[in-house]
Design a protein around this motif. Structure first.
Motif, PDB file in Angstrom:
ATOM      1  N   GLU A  22      51.469  44.407  35.231  1.00 19.74           N
ATOM      2  CA  GLU A  22      50.235  44.508  36.024  1.00 19.74           C
ATOM      3  C   GLU A  22      49.492  43.316  36.677  1.00 19.74           C
ATOM      4  O   GLU A  22      48.950  42.854  37.501  1.00 19.74           O
ATOM      5  N   ALA A  23      49.160  43.736  35.004  1.00 17.67           N
ATOM      6  CA  ALA A  23      47.328  42.757  35.019  1.00 17.67           C
ATOM      7  C   ALA A  23      47.929  41.245  35.632  1.00 17.67           C
ATOM      8  O   ALA A  23      46.908  40.649  35.989  1.00 17.67           O
ATOM      9  N   LEU A  24      49.144  40.729  34.838  1.00 16.28           N
ATOM     10  CA  LEU A  24      49.139  40.003  35.174  1.00 16.28           C
ATOM     11  C   LEU A  24      49.347  39.319  37.050  1.00 16.28           C
ATOM     12  O   LEU A  24      49.770  37.947  37.316  1.00 16.28           O
ATOM     13  N   ALA A  25      50.249  40.095  37.498  1.00 20.70           N
ATOM     14  CA  ALA A  25      50.342  40.131  38.864  1.00 20.70           C
ATOM     15  C   ALA A  25      49.637  39.999  39.844  1.00 20.70           C
ATOM     16  O   ALA A  25      49.138  39.145  40.624  1.00 20.70           O
ATOM     17  N   VAL A  26      48.240  40.436  38.719  1.00 18.90           N
ATOM     18  CA  VAL A  26      46.808  40.614  40.075  1.00 18.90           C
ATOM     19  C   VAL A  26      46.272  38.960  39.257  1.00 18.90           C
ATOM     20  O   VAL A  26      45.922  38.721  40.324  1.00 18.90           O
ATOM     21  N   ILE A  27      46.544  38.391  38.521  1.00 15.18           N
ATOM     22  CA  ILE A  27      45.982  36.884  38.225  1.00 15.18           C
ATOM     23  C   ILE A  27      46.251  36.286  39.223  1.00 15.18           C
ATOM     24  O   ILE A  27      46.917  35.294  39.678  1.00 15.18           O
ATOM     25  N   HIS A  28      47.896  36.192  39.131  1.00 15.16           N
ATOM     26  CA  HIS A  28      48.984  35.124  40.009  1.00 15.16           C
ATOM     27  C   HIS A  28      48.937  35.169  41.785  1.00 15.16           C
ATOM     28  O   HIS A  28      48.693  34.694  42.055  1.00 15.16           O
ATOM     29  N   GLY A  45      47.416  46.456  44.564  1.00 23.19           N
ATOM     30  CA  GLY A  45      48.212  46.723  42.955  1.00 23.19           C
ATOM     31  C   GLY A  45      49.192  47.919  43.035  1.00 23.19           C
ATOM     32  O   GLY A  45      47.672  48.635  42.986  1.00 23.19           O
ATOM     33  N   GLY A  46      49.524  47.310  42.263  1.00 25.12           N
ATOM     34  CA  GLY A  46      49.942  48.410  41.383  1.00 25.12           C
ATOM     35  C   GLY A  46      50.391  49.494  40.789  1.00 25.12           C
ATOM     36  O   GLY A  46      50.960  50.918  39.988  1.00 25.12           O
ATOM     37  N   SER A  47      48.852  49.244  40.300  1.00 23.53           N
ATOM     38  CA  SER A  47      48.195  50.458  39.010  1.00 23.53           C
ATOM     39  C   SER A  47      47.073  50.649  38.661  1.00 23.53           C
ATOM     40  O   SER A  47      46.577  49.208  39.111  1.00 23.53           O
ATOM     41  N   ARG A  48      46.809  51.561  39.146  1.00 24.99           N
ATOM     42  CA  ARG A  48      45.741  52.315  39.678  1.00 24.99           C
ATOM     43  C   ARG A  48      45.176  52.085  37.763  1.00 24.99           C
ATOM     44  O   ARG A  48      43.286  51.574  37.811  1.00 24.99           O
ATOM     45  N   SER A  49      45.489  51.849  37.073  1.00 22.99           N
ATOM     46  CA  SER A  49      44.691  52.041  35.793  1.00 22.99           C
ATOM     47  C   SER A  49      44.481  50.639  35.598  1.00 22.99           C
ATOM     48  O   SER A  49      42.903  49.923  35.478  1.00 22.99           O
ATOM     49  N   VAL A  50      45.196  49.212  35.805  1.00 23.98           N
ATOM     50  CA  VAL A  50      44.768  48.502  35.403  1.00 23.98           C
ATOM     51  C   VAL A  50      43.318  48.106  36.884  1.00 23.98           C
ATOM     52  O   VAL A  50      42.772  46.867  36.516  1.00 23.98           O
ATOM     53  N   ILE A  51      43.571  48.046  38.594  1.00 26.41           N
ATOM     54  CA  ILE A  51      42.928  48.070  39.647  1.00 26.41           C
ATOM     55  C   ILE A  51      41.136  48.829  38.220  1.00 26.41           C
ATOM     56  O   ILE A  51      40.174  47.858  38.976  1.00 26.41           O
ATOM     57  N   GLU A  63      44.263  47.149  25.661  1.00 26.60           N
ATOM     58  CA  GLU A  63      45.336  45.683  24.902  1.00 26.60           C
ATOM     59  C   GLU A  63      45.199  44.384  26.005  1.00 26.60           C
ATOM     60  O   GLU A  63      45.493  43.548  25.654  1.00 26.60           O
ATOM     61  N   ILE A  64      44.677  44.393  27.329  1.00 18.80           N
ATOM     62  CA  ILE A  64      44.840  44.064  28.627  1.00 18.80           C
ATOM     63  C   ILE A  64      43.322  43.041  28.679  1.00 18.80           C
ATOM     64  O   ILE A  64      43.368  42.819  29.840  1.00 18.80           O
ATOM     65  N   ARG A  65      42.572  43.952  27.625  1.00 20.26           N
ATOM     66  CA  ARG A  65      40.786  42.979  28.145  1.00 20.26           C
ATOM     67  C   ARG A  65      41.100  41.142  29.363  1.00 20.26           C
ATOM     68  O   ARG A  65      40.425  41.009  29.765  1.00 20.26           O
ATOM     69  N   SER A  66      41.731  40.618  27.845  1.00 24.32           N
ATOM     70  CA  SER A  66      41.786  39.501  28.255  1.00 24.32           C
ATOM     71  C   SER A  66      41.768  39.242  29.659  1.00 24.32           C
ATOM     72  O   SER A  66      41.714  38.366  30.052  1.00 24.32           O
ATOM     73  N   LEU A  67      43.096  39.774  30.490  1.00 23.90           N
ATOM     74  CA  LEU A  67      43.863  39.413  31.428  1.00 23.90           C
ATOM     75  C   LEU A  67      43.000  40.056  32.545  1.00 23.90           C
ATOM     76  O   LEU A  67      42.636  39.616  33.831  1.00 23.90           O
ATOM     77  N   THR A  68      42.048  41.649  31.956  1.00 25.72           N
ATOM     78  CA  THR A  68      41.258  42.209  32.997  1.00 25.72           C
ATOM     79  C   THR A  68      40.108  40.685  33.006  1.00 25.72           C
ATOM     80  O   THR A  68      39.213  40.885  34.147  1.00 25.72           O
ATOM     81  N   TRP A  69      39.328  40.045  32.353  1.00 21.13           N
ATOM     82  CA  TRP A  69      38.309  39.904  31.627  1.00 21.13           C
ATOM     83  C   TRP A  69      38.892  38.272  32.987  1.00 21.13           C
ATOM     84  O   TRP A  69      37.979  37.893  33.709  1.00 21.13           O
TER      85      TRP A  69
END
Length: 132
Positions: A22-28, A45-51, A63-69
């Motif tokens: 989901e985080a990669l989808a945001v980046i893409h 986005g489809g993941s409330r947590s990621v957003i 675990e996805i902190r580098s992606l959210t950054w």
């Protein structure tokens, strides 16, 4: 000026979790909008947590902190950038495009001018989900 609706599905090899996907989808999505030279973006986005992790200014130890950054850094490239969670029922076009991209085993991109009537409908939907 009219609005443009875009979507993309990207094939990505080995992703450790659905959360990371989901985080990669945001980046893409953000990179796709940058490639199209958009100045203003509303990314759904489809993941409330990621957003929430992307819009939150607190320290992310997930675990996805580098992606959210990375998503936060990409968002700074736009004059306006907003993130919205949209559940599966409100994001059927994106899921259909993803299924199609997987079936074809290739990246897929879609860009279309949004008719004024659709813009009004989308605006009404946002107001019902996120009242002013």
């Amino acid at each position: 000026m009219g609005q443009t609706l875009v979507a993309c599905s990207r094939l990505t090899s080995w992703v450790p979790s659905a959360f990371a996907a989901e985080a990669l989808a945001v980046i893409h999505g953000l990179r796709f909008a940058l490639d199209l030279d958009f100045q203003s973006v509303i990314l759904e986005g489809g993941s409330r947590s990621v957003i929430q992790k992307i819009v939150d200014n607190g320290k992310d130890l997930s675990e996805i902190r580098s992606l959210t950054w990375e998503a936060k850094e990409l968002a700074k490239s736009f004059r306006f950038c907003r993130f919205h969670f949209v559940d599966r029922s409100g994001n059927k076009a994106a899921h259909a495009m993803t299924r199609d991209g997987l079936r074809r085993d290739e990246d897929r991109f879609w860009v279309e001018e949004v008719p004024d009537l659709a813009t009004v409908t989308v605006d009404d939907d946002y107001r019902s989900v996120d009242p002013p």
